[in-house]
Design a protein around this motif. Structure first.
Motif, PDB file in Angstrom:
ATOM      1  N   ARG A 176       0.825  -1.199   0.000  1.00  0.00           N
ATOM      2  CA  ARG A 176       0.000   0.000   0.000  1.00  0.00           C
ATOM      3  C   ARG A 176       0.867   1.261   0.000  1.00  0.00           C
ATOM      4  O   ARG A 176       0.596   2.217  -0.727  1.00  0.00           O
ATOM      5  CB  ARG A 176      -0.924   0.008   1.225  1.00  0.00           C
ATOM      6  N   THR A 225       0.318   3.412  -3.242  1.00  0.00           N
ATOM      7  CA  THR A 225      -0.620   4.503  -2.968  1.00  0.00           C
ATOM      8  C   THR A 225       0.041   5.659  -2.228  1.00  0.00           C
ATOM      9  O   THR A 225       0.155   6.763  -2.748  1.00  0.00           O
ATOM     10  CB  THR A 225      -1.820   3.989  -2.161  1.00  0.00           C
ATOM     11  N   GLU A 234      -6.992   7.373  -5.163  1.00  0.00           N
ATOM     12  CA  GLU A 234      -7.674   7.063  -3.912  1.00  0.00           C
ATOM     13  C   GLU A 234      -8.509   8.243  -3.425  1.00  0.00           C
ATOM     14  O   GLU A 234      -9.681   8.083  -3.049  1.00  0.00           O
ATOM     15  CB  GLU A 234      -6.647   6.677  -2.853  1.00  0.00           C
ATOM     16  N   VAL A 264      -7.555  -2.354  -1.059  1.00  0.00           N
ATOM     17  CA  VAL A 264      -6.673  -2.951  -0.057  1.00  0.00           C
ATOM     18  C   VAL A 264      -6.989  -2.435   1.333  1.00  0.00           C
ATOM     19  O   VAL A 264      -6.521  -2.974   2.335  1.00  0.00           O
ATOM     20  CB  VAL A 264      -5.197  -2.693  -0.413  1.00  0.00           C
TER      21      VAL A 264
END
Length: 359
Positions: A42, A46, A56, A73
């Motif tokens: 992650r 991200t 996101e 996730v």
């Protein structure tokens, strides 16, 4: 969904034995170390990625109520607080034969293959799948905007709410995506590339298309400004292209190119067993019947220019859009400090013409 290449009946048996054992006897003995791996993934994809972070925050802004607002996730605190017991209960409930789709493609003996599948999976008991209530996204009543500051080149994403896959309007929206971006990856025949990149020279790249799954989702535009150009410049150019779609019909040449691409995509998919398997499994999941492939293709090829213009007028309204801007941090030069670039053109999971072209 898990996709596995199988070439012979022996291959089926070799695959079926460990998978059936994994479903029947889950252990998760390395749960906490694997959870740390997910956390690191992650952070990589991200938290430390300009495109990932923008995507996101864009979804969290575009959706107020529907679960699509949440990252697949999970948020960092979700991962931190997840326990082995929770994961094990989820696995035992949903990883059951009555909740699975299996597709085997290749030169096999159907009777022997089905017998092997029954041998290894038939003994696994079915599970009661609990009913789920998915919150519906309420109608958007005004434009929403979000800005993400990052040490990266600027980027712009615009999304308009559209229906779920299978809705009649999805087919002209899908055709519109091909008209705007082109019928193949990396195409330079789409309107956005020719207008924003070649003619106006305000963008390095531009793409558009419907992103739909089982529930209503978004039609997306993504643009990376050219050096010396701003997000406002590319945004203005995008809105001009939308206005053109709302005023004028697509040309006969554009419509014919899209129709031909549907047949070409079918031919490309048939070159690969894995491509066929993915297509069948995805359509069975999305539509409930793999034979829907043929109906979907017919509907895609039957779209008219008038329908394309109508959906542009119906959905591309200011109050129905969400705008996400990736803005370089104060003091950073535009385009410096990042390697990111826009995500690939969004692919409609239930668009058979798109699935056919993916391998």
């Amino acid at each position: 969904r898990r996709h596995t290449r199988l070439r012979t009946v022996t291959g089926v048996q070799t695959c079926a034995l460990p998978i059936s054992d994994r479903i029947s006897n889950p252990v998760f003995r390395e749960f906490y170390s694997e959870r740390d791996v997910v956390h690191e993934e992650r952070r990589l994809r991200t938290d430390n990625s300009p495109d990932g972070l923008l995507w996101e925050r864009f979804n969290a802004t575009a959706f107020n109520a529907h679960p699509y607002r949440n990252p697949l996730v999970g948020w960092p605190s979700d991962i931190d607080n997840l326990t082995r017991e929770e994961v094990l209960a989820y696995f035992k409930t949903y990883y059951a034969p009555n909740n699975a789709i299996a597709v085997i493609v290749g030169d096999i003996d159907p009777a022997k293959t089905i017998a092997l599948v029954e041998k290894y999976f038939g003994k696994i008991p079915p599970q009661t799948i609990p009913p789920r209530h998915i919150t519906e996204e309420p109608e958007q009543l005004g434009e929403r905007r979000v800005v993400v500051e990052f040490d990266a080149q600027p980027d712009l994403t615009i999304g308009y709410h559209i229906p779920a896959s299978g809705h009649d309007d999805i087919y002209p929206l899908d055709v519109m995506g091909s008209i705007l971006t082109g019928v193949t990856r990396g195409s330079r025949m789409g309107r956005l590339y020719r207008s924003l990149v070649l003619d106006k020279k305000v963008a390095l790249s531009a793409s558009a298309g419907p992103f739909t799954l089982n529930y209503p989702n978004l039609f997306l535009f993504n643009v990376t400004p050219a050096p010396g150009k701003s997000v406002d410049d590319v945004g203005k150019a995008i809105y001009e292209e939308i206005e053109n779609l709302q005023k004028e019909l697509p040309t006969a040449e554009e419509m014919e190119r899209v129709r031909n691409s549907v047949d070409a995509s079918m031919i490309r998919a048939l070159r690969s067993n894995m491509g066929v398997a993915r297509l069948l499994a995805s359509v069975e999941h999305e539509a409930g019947d793999w034979k829907y492939i043929f109906k979907d293709i017919e509907k895609s090829k039957a779209v008219t220019a008038e329908q394309v213009r109508e959906v542009a007028r119906k959905y591309f309204k200011p109050q129905n859009r969400t705008v996400a801007e990736l803005r370089p941090k104060a003091g950073d030069g535009e385009g410096e400090g990042g390697e990111g670039g826009p995500p690939p053109r969004p692919q409609r999971a239930a668009s058979i013409s798109n699935l056919l072209g993916e391998e």
